[in-house]
Scaffold this active site. Sequence first.
Site, mmCIF file in Angstrom:
data_model
loop_
_atom_site.group_PDB
_atom_site.id
_atom_site.type_symbol
_atom_site.label_atom_id
_atom_site.label_comp_id
_atom_site.label_asym_id
_atom_site.label_seq_id
_atom_site.Cartn_x
_atom_site.Cartn_y
_atom_site.Cartn_z
ATOM 1 N N ASP A 160 19.769 6.029 19.993
ATOM 2 C CA ASP A 160 19.368 7.156 19.159
ATOM 3 C C ASP A 160 19.563 8.373 20.060
ATOM 4 O OD1 ASP A 160 18.038 9.259 17.901
ATOM 5 O OD2 ASP A 160 16.592 7.918 16.943
ATOM 6 N N HIS A 161 20.619 9.138 19.830
ATOM 7 C CA HIS A 161 20.961 10.182 20.807
ATOM 8 C C HIS A 161 19.887 11.250 20.922
ATOM 9 C CE1 HIS A 161 22.595 12.113 17.111
ATOM 10 N NE2 HIS A 161 22.261 13.235 17.715
ATOM 11 N N HIS A 176 15.895 9.421 13.850
ATOM 12 C CA HIS A 176 15.555 10.568 14.696
ATOM 13 C C HIS A 176 14.146 11.105 14.425
ATOM 14 C CE1 HIS A 176 19.698 10.241 15.561
ATOM 15 N NE2 HIS A 176 20.154 11.002 14.596
#
Length: 499
Positions: free
Chosen positions: A179-180, A242
Amino acid sequence: MNTYKPKTTIVIFGATGDLAKRKLFPSIYRLFKKGKISEDFAVVGVARRPLTNEEFRSNVINSVSEVDQNCENIEGFSSHFYYHPFDVTNTASYQELNQLLGTLDDTYHTEGNRIFYLAMAPEFFGTIAEHLKEEGLTKTNGYSRLVIEKPFGHNHPSAQQLNDQIRHAFKEDQIYRIDHYLGKEMVQNIEVIRFANAIFEPLWNNRYISNIQITSSEVLGVEDRGGYYEKSGAIRDMVQNHMLQMVSLLAMEPPIKLTTEEIRSEKIKVLRALRPVDENNIDEYFVRGQYGPGTVNDVNVNGYREENNVDPNSITETYVAGKLMIDNFRWAGVPFYIRTGKKMAAKSTKIVVQFKDIPMNLYYKKGVNEPVQNPNLLVIHIQPEEGITLHLNVKKSGQETQPVQLDFSNDLIDGINTPEAYEKLIYDCIRGDATNFTHWDEVSLSWSFVDPISSVWESRITTDFPNYPAGSMGPKAADDLLAKNGDHWWPLSDFENKK
């Protein structure tokens, strides 16, 4: 000084794709340039397209050059890259890849350490993972790790099926679900702000906090991702991963140790405590929206239904606002407001922690019986600027009481921007630190929360789409959602680090 420099071979499936070009190659180069990885590394690009090693290395150089004007030793860096034409369903392709990896282990002394990065369509994730095990690519003297991009499934049943496939080949501690957002500097700073500052953690509860707002807005639309977005929508694309990840970091209890296991354990408890939302209460807690034609940066733009590969009668949401309630001792009664959308007025990801008002306001504007009512706010700026702002009330010489801002900005340190999220996450994976990657339990609980909402929205025929113009901050219903509690969204423009 830490002189440990990991040795590894990184295999990138989908090496001719956009993610590899824009993020992965430049991130690996920055690690190389900073000396965070040793000279004993190799990268194998895997894709269907027939390329030679020289052509692939030229692509890598071009990719890095687009984002780094000062490419030191770029030829030496690119010499570590190799290309392997590949068919993910062909057993022979895996056997040939295994032979290449064995040769590279000997050439670069990588000790059998292998990272398999799946930067391609998710429908192939399970197939690739199973073949990697069956053809012996994970059977080495070193470590084998699997990195997976989102989306991890389309709903809970598909995510469960995918996880079962992958777990057949890899153990949970070998799986790194990216999950950047978790690689962003200020998202990682949430823990530090909370647990390293005695002025915040004692107040981090329902006695002192009125509400917490998380906004992630984009000025771009779906661009060339209409086909994907029609199946996803904002709730699957942003909320399930996110947004819920940021909620869990903000709401988690202090871990007993700053280890991967303990931090994940506390985040999972938050997700378990989320109040369920279903067809009986969805309108009390969630709002959806879809952008129509409007103006962005003084340019007239299309609505979502006019985008490429989008159904002209689509009911897919491009905006979601929600009120999340966490039913535990610390947060009972405190709403966590989230909103995310495309084609909005500003590109911004911010967290606003609003503290409760003091019991009695003693300060009034001179000449009028109007109290000075400025709540204390802690604003965490995640992107595009990075930093924190603390809003206080003070009296300047000769003036009435007024709000002031205490600012800290990462972007201003020596004029150097903070490291790219992918750079940090790739480095964490090489080192075996899974703290900033999502555990299956987090994925499972997130889908379990989101699925009932998606199910209701997909079953309802809505006639009010589009309900916000491109270039705005979303539909009026999102403002009404907060107004029911006597709250309002804090405008993003009020919280720029430097005005």
